[in-house]
Design a protein around this motif. Structure first.
Motif, PDB file in Angstrom:
ATOM      1  N   VAL A 110     -31.215  35.037  13.416  1.00 18.28           N
ATOM      2  CA  VAL A 110     -30.410  35.890  14.063  1.00 18.28           C
ATOM      3  C   VAL A 110     -30.422  37.094  13.251  1.00 18.28           C
ATOM      4  O   VAL A 110     -30.886  37.070  11.980  1.00 18.28           O
ATOM      5  CB  VAL A 110     -28.846  35.305  13.923  1.00 18.28           C
ATOM      6  N   PRO A 111     -29.698  38.279  13.610  1.00 18.00           N
ATOM      7  CA  PRO A 111     -29.581  39.225  12.870  1.00 18.00           C
ATOM      8  C   PRO A 111     -28.925  39.352  11.665  1.00 18.00           C
ATOM      9  O   PRO A 111     -27.920  38.695  11.482  1.00 18.00           O
ATOM     10  CB  PRO A 111     -28.910  40.249  13.848  1.00 18.00           C
ATOM     11  N   GLY A 112     -29.647  39.982  10.627  1.00 15.34           N
ATOM     12  CA  GLY A 112     -28.978  40.331   9.417  1.00 15.34           C
ATOM     13  C   GLY A 112     -28.221  41.265   9.217  1.00 15.34           C
ATOM     14  O   GLY A 112     -28.435  42.107   9.997  1.00 15.34           O
ATOM     15  N   LEU A 113     -27.653  41.583   7.871  1.00 14.79           N
ATOM     16  CA  LEU A 113     -26.938  42.879   7.735  1.00 14.79           C
ATOM     17  C   LEU A 113     -27.757  44.083   7.659  1.00 14.79           C
ATOM     18  O   LEU A 113     -27.087  44.917   8.580  1.00 14.79           O
ATOM     19  CB  LEU A 113     -26.493  42.908   6.112  1.00 14.79           C
ATOM     20  N   GLY A 114     -28.977  44.164   7.523  1.00 13.69           N
ATOM     21  CA  GLY A 114     -29.788  45.416   7.691  1.00 13.69           C
ATOM     22  C   GLY A 114     -29.912  45.795   9.230  1.00 13.69           C
ATOM     23  O   GLY A 114     -29.963  46.864   9.379  1.00 13.69           O
ATOM     24  N   TRP A 115     -30.142  44.739  10.038  1.00 13.97           N
ATOM     25  CA  TRP A 115     -30.136  45.101  11.694  1.00 13.97           C
ATOM     26  C   TRP A 115     -28.721  45.786  11.980  1.00 13.97           C
ATOM     27  O   TRP A 115     -28.733  46.647  12.802  1.00 13.97           O
ATOM     28  CB  TRP A 115     -30.341  43.745  12.364  1.00 13.97           C
ATOM     29  N   TYR A 116     -27.599  45.249  11.386  1.00 14.47           N
ATOM     30  CA  TYR A 116     -26.542  45.559  11.927  1.00 14.47           C
ATOM     31  C   TYR A 116     -26.264  46.978  11.515  1.00 14.47           C
ATOM     32  O   TYR A 116     -25.867  47.991  12.222  1.00 14.47           O
ATOM     33  CB  TYR A 116     -25.305  44.781  11.603  1.00 14.47           C
ATOM     34  N   LEU A 117     -26.672  47.227  10.284  1.00 17.48           N
ATOM     35  CA  LEU A 117     -26.548  48.686   9.520  1.00 17.48           C
ATOM     36  C   LEU A 117     -27.211  49.617  10.179  1.00 17.48           C
ATOM     37  O   LEU A 117     -26.636  50.765  10.620  1.00 17.48           O
ATOM     38  CB  LEU A 117     -26.730  48.565   8.107  1.00 17.48           C
ATOM     39  N   THR A 118     -28.449  49.387  10.786  1.00 14.71           N
ATOM     40  CA  THR A 118     -29.574  50.182  11.462  1.00 14.71           C
ATOM     41  C   THR A 118     -28.849  50.618  12.609  1.00 14.71           C
ATOM     42  O   THR A 118     -28.812  51.665  13.172  1.00 14.71           O
ATOM     43  CB  THR A 118     -30.682  49.647  11.484  1.00 14.71           C
ATOM     44  N   VAL A 119     -28.309  49.480  13.474  1.00 19.53           N
ATOM     45  CA  VAL A 119     -27.857  49.788  14.701  1.00 19.53           C
ATOM     46  C   VAL A 119     -26.363  50.670  14.461  1.00 19.53           C
ATOM     47  O   VAL A 119     -26.441  51.799  15.487  1.00 19.53           O
ATOM     48  CB  VAL A 119     -27.393  48.407  15.404  1.00 19.53           C
ATOM     49  N   PHE A 120     -25.678  50.515  13.701  1.00 19.19           N
ATOM     50  CA  PHE A 120     -24.409  51.108  13.466  1.00 19.19           C
ATOM     51  C   PHE A 120     -24.805  52.732  13.141  1.00 19.19           C
ATOM     52  O   PHE A 120     -24.364  53.779  13.738  1.00 19.19           O
ATOM     53  CB  PHE A 120     -23.540  50.720  12.473  1.00 19.19           C
ATOM     54  N   GLY A 121     -25.905  52.731  12.203  1.00 14.63           N
ATOM     55  CA  GLY A 121     -26.398  54.233  11.886  1.00 14.63           C
ATOM     56  C   GLY A 121     -26.831  54.843  13.278  1.00 14.63           C
ATOM     57  O   GLY A 121     -26.693  55.990  13.464  1.00 14.63           O
ATOM     58  N   GLY A 122     -27.500  54.262  14.030  1.00 13.61           N
ATOM     59  CA  GLY A 122     -28.030  54.891  15.261  1.00 13.61           C
ATOM     60  C   GLY A 122     -26.808  55.202  16.207  1.00 13.61           C
ATOM     61  O   GLY A 122     -26.831  56.092  16.712  1.00 13.61           O
ATOM     62  N   VAL A 123     -25.886  54.571  16.114  1.00 11.96           N
ATOM     63  CA  VAL A 123     -24.778  54.814  16.870  1.00 11.96           C
ATOM     64  C   VAL A 123     -24.029  56.180  16.526  1.00 11.96           C
ATOM     65  O   VAL A 123     -23.515  56.856  17.060  1.00 11.96           O
ATOM     66  CB  VAL A 123     -23.685  53.582  17.404  1.00 11.96           C
ATOM     67  N   LEU A 124     -23.882  56.018  15.262  1.00 18.01           N
ATOM     68  CA  LEU A 124     -23.274  57.328  14.449  1.00 18.01           C
ATOM     69  C   LEU A 124     -24.080  58.594  14.897  1.00 18.01           C
ATOM     70  O   LEU A 124     -23.573  59.704  15.067  1.00 18.01           O
ATOM     71  CB  LEU A 124     -23.267  57.089  13.115  1.00 18.01           C
ATOM     72  N   LEU A 125     -25.457  58.457  15.075  1.00 21.13           N
ATOM     73  CA  LEU A 125     -26.243  59.629  15.029  1.00 21.13           C
ATOM     74  C   LEU A 125     -26.037  59.925  16.662  1.00 21.13           C
ATOM     75  O   LEU A 125     -25.921  61.074  16.990  1.00 21.13           O
ATOM     76  CB  LEU A 125     -27.732  59.190  14.744  1.00 21.13           C
ATOM     77  N   PHE A 126     -26.264  58.956  17.588  1.00 19.75           N
ATOM     78  CA  PHE A 126     -25.792  59.268  18.907  1.00 19.75           C
ATOM     79  C   PHE A 126     -24.613  60.002  19.055  1.00 19.75           C
ATOM     80  O   PHE A 126     -24.543  60.765  19.840  1.00 19.75           O
ATOM     81  CB  PHE A 126     -26.014  58.025  19.590  1.00 19.75           C
ATOM     82  N   VAL A 127     -23.465  59.493  18.596  1.00 16.55           N
ATOM     83  CA  VAL A 127     -22.121  59.998  18.649  1.00 16.55           C
ATOM     84  C   VAL A 127     -22.159  61.467  18.326  1.00 16.55           C
ATOM     85  O   VAL A 127     -21.717  62.558  18.846  1.00 16.55           O
ATOM     86  CB  VAL A 127     -21.252  59.405  18.110  1.00 16.55           C
ATOM     87  N   ALA A 128     -22.780  61.687  16.911  1.00 16.39           N
ATOM     88  CA  ALA A 128     -22.842  63.038  16.642  1.00 16.39           C
ATOM     89  C   ALA A 128     -23.623  63.869  17.273  1.00 16.39           C
ATOM     90  O   ALA A 128     -23.224  64.965  17.595  1.00 16.39           O
ATOM     91  CB  ALA A 128     -23.376  63.064  14.984  1.00 16.39           C
ATOM     92  N   GLY A 129     -24.745  63.588  17.936  1.00 15.68           N
ATOM     93  CA  GLY A 129     -25.468  64.276  18.754  1.00 15.68           C
ATOM     94  C   GLY A 129     -25.039  64.792  20.076  1.00 15.68           C
ATOM     95  O   GLY A 129     -24.937  65.746  20.691  1.00 15.68           O
ATOM     96  N   GLY A 130     -23.943  63.637  20.570  1.00 17.64           N
ATOM     97  CA  GLY A 130     -23.422  63.518  21.755  1.00 17.64           C
ATOM     98  C   GLY A 130     -22.186  64.569  21.902  1.00 17.64           C
ATOM     99  O   GLY A 130     -21.884  65.185  22.675  1.00 17.64           O
ATOM    100  N   ARG A 131     -21.598  64.610  20.633  1.00 12.64           N
ATOM    101  CA  ARG A 131     -20.475  65.774  20.441  1.00 12.64           C
ATOM    102  C   ARG A 131     -20.907  67.023  20.304  1.00 12.64           C
ATOM    103  O   ARG A 131     -20.155  67.934  20.808  1.00 12.64           O
ATOM    104  CB  ARG A 131     -19.759  65.064  19.021  1.00 12.64           C
ATOM    105  N   GLN A 132     -22.004  67.224  19.721  1.00 13.07           N
ATOM    106  CA  GLN A 132     -22.452  68.733  19.694  1.00 13.07           C
ATOM    107  C   GLN A 132     -23.072  69.164  20.975  1.00 13.07           C
ATOM    108  O   GLN A 132     -23.063  70.364  21.454  1.00 13.07           O
ATOM    109  CB  GLN A 132     -23.511  68.703  18.624  1.00 13.07           C
ATOM    110  N   LEU A 133     -23.852  68.280  21.860  1.00 14.57           N
ATOM    111  CA  LEU A 133     -24.306  68.587  23.074  1.00 14.57           C
ATOM    112  C   LEU A 133     -23.427  69.649  24.158  1.00 14.57           C
ATOM    113  O   LEU A 133     -23.981  70.635  24.583  1.00 14.57           O
ATOM    114  CB  LEU A 133     -24.933  67.491  23.513  1.00 14.57           C
ATOM    115  N   PRO A 134     -22.220  69.155  24.265  1.00 16.81           N
ATOM    116  CA  PRO A 134     -21.303  70.032  25.322  1.00 16.81           C
ATOM    117  C   PRO A 134     -21.083  71.324  24.711  1.00 16.81           C
ATOM    118  O   PRO A 134     -21.218  72.304  25.430  1.00 16.81           O
ATOM    119  CB  PRO A 134     -20.333  69.280  25.456  1.00 16.81           C
ATOM    120  N   SER A 135     -20.726  71.507  23.492  1.00 20.35           N
ATOM    121  CA  SER A 135     -20.675  72.975  23.040  1.00 20.35           C
ATOM    122  C   SER A 135     -22.070  73.953  22.981  1.00 20.35           C
ATOM    123  O   SER A 135     -21.900  75.117  23.314  1.00 20.35           O
ATOM    124  CB  SER A 135     -19.843  72.917  21.610  1.00 20.35           C
TER     125      SER A 135
END
Length: 148
Positions: A110-135
Protein backbone atom coordinates in the motif's frame (compact mmCIF):
# COMPACT_ATOMS: atom_id res chain seq x y z
CA UNK A 1 4.28 42.11 -1.20
CA UNK A 2 0.53 41.59 -1.29
CA UNK A 3 -1.31 38.80 0.47
CA UNK A 4 -2.19 36.84 -2.69
CA UNK A 5 1.46 36.97 -3.72
CA UNK A 6 2.54 35.72 -0.30
CA UNK A 7 -0.11 32.99 -0.39
CA UNK A 8 1.03 31.86 -3.83
CA UNK A 9 4.64 31.79 -2.71
CA UNK A 10 3.73 29.71 0.31
CA UNK A 11 1.74 27.28 -1.86
CA UNK A 12 4.55 26.92 -4.40
CA UNK A 13 7.25 26.65 -1.74
CA UNK A 14 5.23 24.11 0.21
CA UNK A 15 4.54 22.11 -2.94
CA UNK A 16 8.19 22.08 -3.95
CA UNK A 17 9.31 21.01 -0.48
CA UNK A 18 6.71 18.27 -0.03
CA UNK A 19 7.38 16.79 -3.47
CA UNK A 20 11.12 16.85 -2.77
CA UNK A 21 10.75 15.16 0.62
CA UNK A 22 8.09 12.78 -0.71
CA UNK A 23 10.32 11.52 -3.50
CA UNK A 24 13.03 10.69 -0.97
CA UNK A 25 10.80 8.73 1.43
CA UNK A 26 9.48 5.21 0.65
CA UNK A 27 6.39 5.11 -1.54
CA UNK A 28 5.31 1.59 -0.64
CA UNK A 29 4.94 -0.43 2.53
CA UNK A 30 3.49 -3.81 3.36
CA UNK A 31 -0.24 -3.72 3.98
CA UNK A 32 -0.74 -3.82 7.77
CA UNK A 33 -4.25 -5.28 7.32
CA UNK A 34 -3.01 -8.52 5.77
CA UNK A 35 -3.77 -11.64 7.80
CA UNK A 36 -0.83 -12.98 9.83
CA UNK A 37 -0.54 -16.08 7.65
CA UNK A 38 -0.55 -14.14 4.37
CA UNK A 39 2.24 -14.93 1.99
CA UNK A 40 4.16 -11.77 1.13
CA UNK A 41 6.30 -12.03 -2.01
CA UNK A 42 9.96 -11.18 -1.63
CA UNK A 43 10.17 -8.54 -4.34
CA UNK A 44 11.80 -5.15 -4.33
CA UNK A 45 9.66 -2.72 -6.26
CA UNK A 46 10.87 0.77 -7.13
CA UNK A 47 9.85 3.11 -4.34
CA UNK A 48 10.12 0.64 -1.48
CA UNK A 49 13.41 2.02 -0.18
CA UNK A 50 14.37 5.40 1.17
CA UNK A 51 16.41 7.46 -1.25
CA UNK A 52 16.19 8.70 -4.78
CA UNK A 53 15.52 6.14 -7.51
CA UNK A 54 14.87 6.37 -11.25
CA UNK A 55 11.41 7.97 -11.31
CA UNK A 56 12.26 10.35 -8.47
CA UNK A 57 14.67 12.24 -10.70
CA UNK A 58 11.89 12.93 -13.22
CA UNK A 59 9.68 14.41 -10.49
CA UNK A 60 12.58 16.42 -9.09
CA UNK A 61 13.24 17.67 -12.63
CA UNK A 62 9.66 18.93 -12.85
CA UNK A 63 10.12 20.71 -9.53
CA UNK A 64 13.32 22.22 -10.93
CA UNK A 65 11.32 23.57 -13.89
CA UNK A 66 8.97 25.29 -11.46
CA UNK A 67 11.96 26.87 -9.71
CA UNK A 68 13.44 27.99 -13.04
CA UNK A 69 10.14 29.48 -14.15
CA UNK A 70 10.03 31.50 -10.90
CA UNK A 71 13.23 33.25 -11.98
CA UNK A 72 11.43 34.45 -15.11
CA UNK A 73 9.32 37.58 -14.94
CA UNK A 74 6.65 36.02 -17.18
CA UNK A 75 3.62 35.37 -14.98
CA UNK A 76 1.90 33.27 -17.65
CA UNK A 77 4.89 30.92 -17.90
CA UNK A 78 5.09 30.62 -14.12
CA UNK A 79 1.43 29.74 -13.71
CA UNK A 80 1.31 27.25 -16.61
CA UNK A 81 4.50 25.44 -15.55
CA UNK A 82 3.32 25.27 -11.94
CA UNK A 83 -0.14 24.03 -12.93
CA UNK A 84 1.20 21.39 -15.34
CA UNK A 85 3.81 20.21 -12.84
CA UNK A 86 1.12 19.74 -10.20
CA UNK A 87 -1.12 17.81 -12.59
CA UNK A 88 1.78 15.73 -13.87
CA UNK A 89 2.95 14.86 -10.37
CA UNK A 90 -0.49 13.72 -9.22
CA UNK A 91 -1.10 11.73 -12.42
CA UNK A 92 2.28 10.04 -12.10
CA UNK A 93 1.51 9.03 -8.52
CA UNK A 94 -1.84 7.54 -9.56
CA UNK A 95 -0.21 5.75 -12.49
CA UNK A 96 2.51 4.39 -10.20
CA UNK A 97 -0.01 2.64 -7.95
CA UNK A 98 -1.89 1.14 -10.88
CA UNK A 99 1.30 -0.21 -12.50
CA UNK A 100 1.38 -3.54 -10.67
CA UNK A 101 -1.13 -5.99 -9.24
CA UNK A 102 0.86 -5.93 -6.00
CA UNK A 103 0.39 -2.19 -5.41
CA UNK A 104 -2.79 -0.32 -4.52
CA UNK A 105 -4.91 0.58 -1.54
CA UNK A 106 -6.17 -2.95 -0.75
CA UNK A 107 -3.31 -5.07 -2.06
CA UNK A 108 -0.08 -6.53 -0.69
CA UNK A 109 1.81 -3.22 -0.86
CA UNK A 110 0.00 0.00 0.00
CA UNK A 111 1.11 3.63 -0.37
CA UNK A 112 3.65 4.86 2.15
CA UNK A 113 4.30 8.32 3.54
CA UNK A 114 6.43 9.37 0.57
CA UNK A 115 3.61 8.69 -1.89
CA UNK A 116 1.12 10.71 0.14
CA UNK A 117 3.55 13.63 0.52
CA UNK A 118 4.27 13.65 -3.21
CA UNK A 119 0.55 13.67 -4.05
CA UNK A 120 -0.02 16.48 -1.53
CA UNK A 121 2.85 18.49 -3.03
CA UNK A 122 1.41 17.98 -6.50
CA UNK A 123 -1.98 19.22 -5.32
CA UNK A 124 -0.36 22.30 -3.75
CA UNK A 125 1.42 23.08 -7.03
CA UNK A 126 -1.80 22.54 -8.98
CA UNK A 127 -3.70 24.90 -6.67
CA UNK A 128 -0.94 27.53 -6.86
CA UNK A 129 -0.86 27.41 -10.66
CA UNK A 130 -4.64 27.41 -10.87
CA UNK A 131 -4.92 30.41 -8.57
CA UNK A 132 -2.51 32.44 -10.69
CA UNK A 133 -3.89 31.50 -14.10
CA UNK A 134 -7.14 33.55 -14.08
CA UNK A 135 -5.34 36.79 -13.18
CA UNK A 136 -2.73 36.13 -15.87
CA UNK A 137 -5.42 35.48 -18.49
CA UNK A 138 -7.36 38.55 -17.39
CA UNK A 139 -4.31 40.83 -17.53
CA UNK A 140 -3.34 39.54 -20.99
CA UNK A 141 -6.92 40.14 -22.19
CA UNK A 142 -6.82 43.71 -20.87
CA UNK A 143 -3.46 44.35 -22.51
CA UNK A 144 -4.62 42.96 -25.86
CA UNK A 145 -7.81 45.05 -25.75
CA UNK A 146 -5.74 48.18 -25.00
CA UNK A 147 -3.56 47.43 -28.02
CA UNK A 148 -6.59 47.18 -30.31
Amino acid sequence: MTNPSLRDRILVGGGIMTVSVGTYLPWLKTNPNLPPDAEIPTVLLPGMNTGFEAFDFALLGLVGLVLLSRVSSRKRLQSIVTLLTGVGTVLFCVFYLSGSSLTGFNTTFVPGLGWYLTVFGGVLLFVAGGRQLPSVIQSSTIISSLND
